[in-house]
Motif scaffolding. Structure first.
Motif, PDB file in Angstrom:
ATOM      1  N   ASN A 133       0.844  -1.193   0.000  1.00 15.47           N
ATOM      2  CA  ASN A 133       0.000   0.000   0.000  1.00 15.47           C
ATOM      3  C   ASN A 133       0.878   1.242   0.000  1.00 15.47           C
ATOM      4  O   ASN A 133       1.793   1.368   0.810  1.00 15.47           O
ATOM      5  CB  ASN A 133      -0.912  -0.029   1.230  1.00 15.47           C
ATOM      6  N   HIS A 151      -0.298  -7.578   0.217  1.00 11.17           N
ATOM      7  CA  HIS A 151      -0.885  -8.893  -0.029  1.00 11.17           C
ATOM      8  C   HIS A 151       0.084  -9.990   0.403  1.00 11.17           C
ATOM      9  O   HIS A 151       1.263  -9.737   0.687  1.00 11.17           O
ATOM     10  CB  HIS A 151      -1.210  -9.036  -1.518  1.00 11.17           C
ATOM     11  N   ASP A 210      -6.767 -10.001  -4.944  1.00 13.97           N
ATOM     12  CA  ASP A 210      -5.944  -9.313  -3.946  1.00 13.97           C
ATOM     13  C   ASP A 210      -5.945  -7.805  -4.133  1.00 13.97           C
ATOM     14  O   ASP A 210      -5.518  -7.069  -3.226  1.00 13.97           O
ATOM     15  CB  ASP A 210      -4.494  -9.817  -4.013  1.00 13.97           C
ATOM     16  N   ASP A 241      -9.289  -3.727  -3.682  1.00 12.23           N
ATOM     17  CA  ASP A 241      -9.078  -3.194  -2.333  1.00 12.23           C
ATOM     18  C   ASP A 241      -9.471  -1.732  -2.181  1.00 12.23           C
ATOM     19  O   ASP A 241      -9.275  -1.144  -1.110  1.00 12.23           O
ATOM     20  CB  ASP A 241      -7.612  -3.371  -1.944  1.00 12.23           C
ATOM     21  N   CYS A 286      -7.974   0.662  -3.446  1.00 14.78           N
ATOM     22  CA  CYS A 286      -6.774   1.480  -3.628  1.00 14.78           C
ATOM     23  C   CYS A 286      -6.279   1.473  -5.066  1.00 14.78           C
ATOM     24  O   CYS A 286      -5.526   2.360  -5.468  1.00 14.78           O
ATOM     25  CB  CYS A 286      -5.659   0.981  -2.710  1.00 14.78           C
TER      26      CYS A 286
END
Length: 827
Positions: free
Chosen positions: A424, A432, A780, A783, A785
């Protein structure tokens, strides 16, 4: 009418589309054309009469397209190719002339150039000249296959005339149908690569399943050491298609009616073959994406054959020409166990090199090796949220093994290199699942030894026939995607090396080699043309390697561009002038005038997101589907072109946009300040105000790339748009604009020149199912993001260039080669 270059005796027949007879028939068997031999009279043997009768018994009735090409028909076809309305012949020839050297670069030295239905070999000579220029005449070999001995004689004569450097021993002719001819070619050249040319969009005469069957038969006849140069006419607007097959001079009509005359004479009813007895009708069929040429009877024709009658008003299908989308071509390749290695195309026509999946894997490895050979220090980590360069060399091999041989036992190295990282951006501690990062990565020789062993194992699996086509595609596309990752890592390494070299030099010019060519012209050509409208092959080695060394501080280009204001780099305030910028100044309200890029009104219309991801039909990543229900997209405005370096320069300079909190979202600004840079990641601003833009292996002056699209993160794009009083488009708007540009050139560089940012979070389409072979590929990153980017960059491989492909990055990730353009709601 089939848009291909027929000979007097072209062997491709259309009747297979009705599942009545094989699509490819043998008319003549032989070995060498002899001018003194009697010319074959086509379609007069019992087998061909039987095919004709079978077509007349169908509903609707049809005439095998071979009847179009008697002597008169062939003469008429030559006239057709010169008509203004008939674009396929000219479009193909233009592409061949434009990209000949690039095309032959994908043909290994020592290959045998094999043409199916060689006809006059006029266009083939373009490629032969390019091969001669590269390899020398003594190393070039041509083999033509045609069922007509007359056509072969003409082709041989033309090749010798147009390529006088070739010896007679370098030109072979095989008189046979396509598949038998390929068997003979393989017998004569048992180990050579056969590069099969199928020009003229002849594949358009076959229904989809017939084309797949033919390509599979080609591989059976010629063996795995085979590649196909396939030319295809693209699906386009109905007006253009109709005009191409219903020309204003009536030549095509005469051609089709002559085919009926020929057919009726063959069955003994020539007295009723008067062209005036028939009406010509062209139908553009959007469902099957093909053009159909029909004749409608003006009167009854009794007793054609076997009690078959043709009644007044009855429609007879004479010819059909299927048109292709890129998805059609990919589907054909996938189902035939081929892979689209390279593509060259314009808005009307497409040419692609298809290779077997095994050959595609080996060429991909070669591109990987070329790239890594240019990296002197594999331990360098130019992007802190990515592993060092050397990890990726091991990772690509590990992943390929895990996917192509999923039942094999995993080694420690397999596991170590099985997956990379994408932490991130706001909080890098969040990431992940992935293998533990070792305290020290294996040394380069150890990684190289591991990779070579894995590759040998994979090739053994290919040779045994145990590699599933879909698994091969997963490995291939994964590796090509990572080669693009490495390309933008190389751009960052180039920036770091450049800045280190410049800091150690009193004169930046001493660390920079000048290039006299205009980079705006050179790179724009590559970033737009190679971006896939005019040509797309191995985008990575096209744009990255070029014989340069990377990660070693070498740079190219000089810079005289300077800033005006207080843009910061590493905490320093720099003096700037704006005299080198282009375009309009900011208006009094602080917004860039929309005139800086003309705004285009995109009309409201329906779109359909997603494609059929049935694994038996085609390869697609799970997030590309399933196909959604049509949805309406409201009218909106978008800039005709992406935001340029010049325009973004104004945002950085005049506005000091990176220092203005009101243009940024809080989380984006936090990431920006943590990065301690206040300009795009591929830029360098020096203490004296000079500005450079970095690409893999080269640094160029900003002044020379002002008109190119700027590559930034979504966060940076959104800040610019807030300043300019606009927004970034959504994924749905991108799809609507892409559909609009199919019939209009008002929107430039939408699908090339850099990935196009959208403001749409990366999320599953309705009905999404994770792919069992690689379930974490998408899931994954659902998210909130990551955001969708569409299109392609100059470093994107041809196999990834498709409308359905959904790439995704975090919005604060500044390294990707992604552009954007202004968008607004309709006024």
């Amino acid at each position: 009418m089939a848009p291909y270059t027929p000979s007097v005796g072209d062997g491709l027949r259309d009747e297979g589309m009705y599942d009545s007879t094989p699509a490819i028939s043998t008319y003549v068997n032989g070995h060498s054309p002899d001018r003194s031999s009697s010319q074959e009279t086509r379609l007069e043997n019992a087998s061909d009469i039987a095919d004709l009768k079978a077509g007349l018994l169908l509903s609707p009735k049809h005439i095998p397209c071979g009847y179009l090409y008697d002597d008169k028909g062939s003469q008429l076809y030559e006239e057709i190719t010169k008509l203004n309305e008939y674009y396929p012949f000219k479009a193909e020839k233009d592409l061949l002339n434009q990209h000949a050297s690039e095309i032959v670069s994908s043909i290994p030295a020592g290959s045998i150039l094999v043409e199916l239905g060689c006809g006059t070999a006029e266009k083939t000579s373009v490629l032969l000249h390019a091969l001669i220029a590269r390899d020398g005449a003594s190393n070039v070999h041509f083999l033509g296959i045609d069922v007509s001995m007359e056509a072969l004689y003409m082709a041989r004569t033309n090749v010798m005339k147009q390529c006088p450097q070739l010896s007679s021993k370098s030109i072979e002719m095989v008189c046979a149908d396509y598949l038998e001819g390929l068997k003979q070619a393989r017998a004569r050249h048992p180990t050579a690569m056969l590069c099969i040319l199928w020009l003229g969009s002849s594949v358009g005469n076959l229904k989809p399943h017939e084309a797949v069957g033919f390509f599979q038969s080609v591989q059976e006849s010629s063996g795995p050491n085979t590649q196909i140069f396939l030319c295809t006419d693209l699906w386009k607007d109905a007006k253009t298609l109709h005009a191409a097959y219903c020309d204003s001079q009536g030549v095509t009509e005469a051609f089709i009616k002559n085919g009926m005359t020929h057919a009726l004479h063959a069955v003994g009813v020539g007295a009723q073959a008067d062209p005036a007895c028939w009406l010509y009708d062209v139908v553009v069929n959007p469902v099957d994406r093909r053009v159909e040429m029909w004749l409608v009877a003006n009167e009854d024709v009794k007793g054609v054959c076997d009690s078959v009658d043709i009644y007044k008003g009855e429609r007879i299908l004479m010819e059909m020409s299927r048109k292709f989308t890129l998805e059609d071509i990919r589907q054909l390749a996938f189902q035939s166990n081929f892979y689209v290695q390279e593509t060259w195309r314009n808005a009307k026509y497409s040419m692609q090199m298809l290779v077997s999946t095994s050959e595609a894997m080996q060429r991909c490895w070669k591109a990987t090796d070329v790239l890594f050979d240019g990296i002197s220090n594999w331990a360098v980590q130019p992007i802190d949220v990515r592993h060092p360069f050397g990890f990726y060399y091991g990772h690509l091999a590990s992943f390929a093994k895990l996917k192509t041989m999923p039942r094999d036992e995993q080694s420690h190295m397999d596991e170590m290199y099985s997956r990379g990282i994408d932490p991130n951006m706001a909080d890098p501690t969040k990431c992940h699942s992935h293998p533990d990062v070792p305290p020290e990565w294996p040394a380069k020789p150890q990684v190289q030894d591991y990779v070579q062993k894995v590759r040998r194992h994979i090739l053994e699996a290919f040779a045994s026939g145990s590699v599933v086509t879909r698994d091969a595609y997963i490995a291939l596309e994964h590796e090509w995607m990572h080669l693009e990752t490495l390309a933008y890592m190389l751009a960052q390494e180039q920036r770091l090396s450049f800045e280190k070299s410049s800091a150690n030099s009193n004169n930046v010019q001493s660390s920079v080699s000048t290039d006299s060519s205009s980079d705006d012209e050179m790179s724009a050509k590559r970033e737009c043309s190679n971006g896939h409208v005019d040509g797309q092959g191995n985008g990575v080695t096209n744009g990255v390697t070029n014989g340069k060394n990377h990660a070693n501080g070498s740079t190219e280009g000089t810079c005289q561009s300077t800033f005006n204001g207080h843009t910061h780099a590493n905490g320093n305030s720099h003096s700037i002038t704006s005299s080198h910028t282009n375009g309009n100044s900011r208006s009094s309200n602080g917004h860039v005038p929309l005139q800086s890029a003309s705004m285009i009104q995109i009309p409201a219309g329906d779109i359909t997101l997603g494609i059929d991801t049935d694994p038996s039909k085609n390869f697609a990543w799970d997030n590309e589907g399933p196909q959604q229900s049509p949805q309406r997209v409201s009218s909106f405005q978008m800039a005709s072109r992406p935001i340029s370096n010049a325009e973004y320069y104004k945002f950085v300079v005049e506005c000091r946009g990176y220092e203005r909190e009101e243009y940024w979202k809080a989380e984006d600004l936090a990431c920006l300040r943590k990065a301690t840079k206040l300009y795009p990641a591929t830029w360098t601003v020096q203490a004296d105000g000079q500005v450079f833009v970095h690409r893999p292996g080269k640094s160029v002056p900003l002044a020379r790339v002002m008109q190119q699209a700027v590559w930034v993160s979504l966060a940076e794009a959104q800040a610019f748009c807030k300043w300019a009083g606009c927004r970034v488009m959504t994924e749905e708007e991108y799809e609507r604009a892409a559909e609009h540009t199919r019939y209009s050139d008002s929107v430039l560089d939408l699908e090339q020149g850099g990935w196009e940012w959208t403001s749409t979070p990366f999320a599953p389409l309705k009905g999404f199912e994770a792919m069992p072979e690689y379930p974490e590929y998408s899931t994954d990153f659902f998210d909130g993001c990551h955001y969708v980017v569409k299109g392609s960059s100059p470093y994107t491989h041809a196999s990834l260039v498709r409308r359905s492909f959904r790439n995704y990055y975090q919005k604060e990730y500044p390294y990707v080669f992604a552009k954007f353009r202004m968008c607004k709601d309709a006024e």
